[in-house]
Design an enzyme around this catalytic site. Structure first.
Site, PDB file in Angstrom:
ATOM      1  NE  ARG A  53       0.252   1.450   3.333  1.00  0.00           N
ATOM      2  CZ  ARG A  53       1.126   2.121   3.733  1.00  0.00           C
ATOM      3  NH1 ARG A  53       2.388   1.927   3.839  1.00  0.00           N
ATOM      4  NH2 ARG A  53       0.997   3.613   3.681  1.00  0.00           N
ATOM      5  N   GLY A  54       0.319   2.259  -0.167  1.00  0.00           N
ATOM      6  CA  GLY A  54       1.128   3.746  -0.433  1.00  0.00           C
ATOM      7  C   GLY A  54       1.170   3.978  -1.824  1.00  0.00           C
ATOM      8  CB  ALA A  55       0.328   6.951  -3.851  1.00  0.00           C
ATOM      9  NE  ARG A 101      -6.093   0.748  -1.424  1.00  0.00           N
ATOM     10  CZ  ARG A 101      -5.385   1.176  -0.730  1.00  0.00           C
ATOM     11  NH1 ARG A 101      -4.051   0.981  -0.656  1.00  0.00           N
ATOM     12  NH2 ARG A 101      -6.069   1.885   0.426  1.00  0.00           N
ATOM     13  CD  GLN A 208      -3.009   2.729   6.745  1.00  0.00           C
ATOM     14  OE1 GLN A 208      -3.175   2.989   7.975  1.00  0.00           O
ATOM     15  NE2 GLN A 208      -3.571   2.721   5.733  1.00  0.00           N
ATOM     16  CG  ASP A 249      -3.160   8.225  -1.198  1.00  0.00           C
ATOM     17  OD1 ASP A 249      -3.245   8.799  -0.172  1.00  0.00           O
ATOM     18  OD2 ASP A 249      -2.797   7.018  -1.488  1.00  0.00           O
ATOM     19  CG  ASN A 259      -2.378  11.772   2.631  1.00  0.00           C
ATOM     20  OD1 ASN A 259      -1.839  10.784   1.923  1.00  0.00           O
ATOM     21  ND2 ASN A 259      -2.071  11.933   3.747  1.00  0.00           N
ATOM     22  CE  LYS A 260      -4.926   5.636   4.409  1.00  0.00           C
ATOM     23  NZ  LYS A 260      -5.880   4.620   3.948  1.00  0.00           N
TER      24      LYS A 260
END
Ligand code: MRU
Length: 360
Positions: A53-55, A101, A208, A249, A259-260
């Site tokens: 995960r993570g862009a 995603r 995270q 993201d 973003n998150k």
């Protein structure tokens, strides 16, 4: 590799066929385990279920997944198979990868890059096409590390000696191919000898911050204090935080930052406490085709992520739940966007396109 681990490795298996080895981020920090993906659909599944995960990491993993996809498409078409049959097989894999995603634009950026390389190489034959796509995926991965180093170098200038830095989610070596974006800025500031302390918010519900960021920073020996998301306001009021640095993201053309979930809250708090709020992201995260953050599809994740922690219920059965994985921070709350080509400042509708016009 920065912290003694590689989150993503393109390797050969014992039978000589390539595979993508991913650290299983769902298991950290309790266990360091790897998932080996031998097919493009296994890579897609690893992205969908958050093994990776993570862009930027999602984008690079998808690129390697499409190398496997191109090999599969060529094998299915058989010796002497038509280029059209190979194209159909490859396009099907691109669609599967794109359906994993919806929010981080790096995924679509990487798929487009692989697709255009595929089109350029296909007339040269299946083997040349596969070899060329493998080089392209390696280039995407290598560039990610050097871009992050540059973001770190540029961004470290806004971090002062002695700063307390609030960061949210995980933007480090796990979320990228290496070094990190917001954590890259933090790593670079530290490498420059600045005495800093990171306040890592835990990032409910997927944790995270607690599971990944705290783990990475401890390995690097960077001073880190873990807080719950709800402690950020109090930490600011107490004067512990001098700057906020987060990742993204997707960044819209007007500077809105997706973003998150929880990033927007941190930005609002930073504004109230007059604390600068920076976003660190590569150009591949900026989506000039999207006018505003409200136009970005926000992934809604399963309710069980909120109602359960590691399988243990923490809410009454049947309760209704919201679980958007990302939120939109309006551009007016963003002090600057740190990229590999410099720091974009407001007004973003002018400064962001200018980053793409400037030479390398
Ligand atoms: O749902 P995730 O863990 O993939 O979300 C990750 C984030 O929101 C990060 O902040 C973002 O991708 C930037 S990572 C360099």
């Amino acid at each position: 590799m920065i912290s003694g681990f590689r989150a993503m490795e393109w390797a050969g298996s014992s039978d000589g066929r390539p595979l993508l080895r991913l650290i299983d981020q769902r298991k950290l920090p309790a266990r360091v385990e790897y998932v080996e993906c031998r097919t493009s659909s296994e890579v897609a599944e690893a992205i969908r279920n958050m093994v990776v995960r993570g862009a930027p990491a999602i984008g690079a993993a998808a690129a390697f997944g499409l190398v496997l996809g191109a090999m599969e498409a060529a094998a299915e078409a058989g010796t002497g198979g038509s280029l059209e049959a190979i194209r159909e097989g490859f396009e099907a894999r691109c669609r599967t990868m794109a359906g994993t995603r919806p929010t981080a634009v790096n995924l679509f950026w990487a798929i487009e890059r692989m697709r255009s390389r595929f089109e350029a190489l296909l007339p040269l034959g299946a083997q040349a096409m596969v070899d060329g796509l493998e080089s392209e995926a390696r280039a995407i991965a290598d560039e990610d590390v050097s871009v992050n180093r540059r973001i770190g170098e540029i961004g470290a200038a806004v971090v002062r000696d002695g700063d307390g830095i609030l960061t949210h989610c995980n933007t480090g070596s796990l979320a990228t191919v290496g070094y990190g974006t917001a954590l890259g800025v933090i790593r670079a500031a530290r490498e420059q000898g600045k005495q800093i302390r990171v306040y890592a918010s835990e990032t409910r519900p997927f944790l995270q911050g607690a599971r990944l960021t705290a783990w990475e920073l401890l390995q690097d020996g960077i001073p880190v204090t873990l807080i719950t998301d709800s402690m950020a306001a109090d930490a600011m009021k107490r004067g512990l935080v001098q700057i906020v640095v987060v990742g993204a993201d997707r960044i819209a053309a007007n500077g809105d930052v997706v973003n998150k979930i929880g990033t927007y809250a941190a930005a609002v708090l930073a504004r109230v406490h007059r604390i600068p709020f920076y976003v660190a992201a590569p150009l591949s995260t900026i989506d000039l085709k999207v006018a505003r953050g409200a136009d970005v599809p926000i992934e809604e994740r399963p309710a069980s992520e909120v109602t359960h922690i590691f399988g243990v219920p923490v809410a009454p059965e049947g309760v209704e739940v919201l679980n958007p994985a990302f939120d939109v921070t309006p551009a007016e709350l963003v002090t600057g966007i740190i990229t590999e080509r410099g720091i974009a400042r407001p007004p973003y509708h002018l400064s962001l396109p200018a980053l793409f016009r400037d030479g390398p």
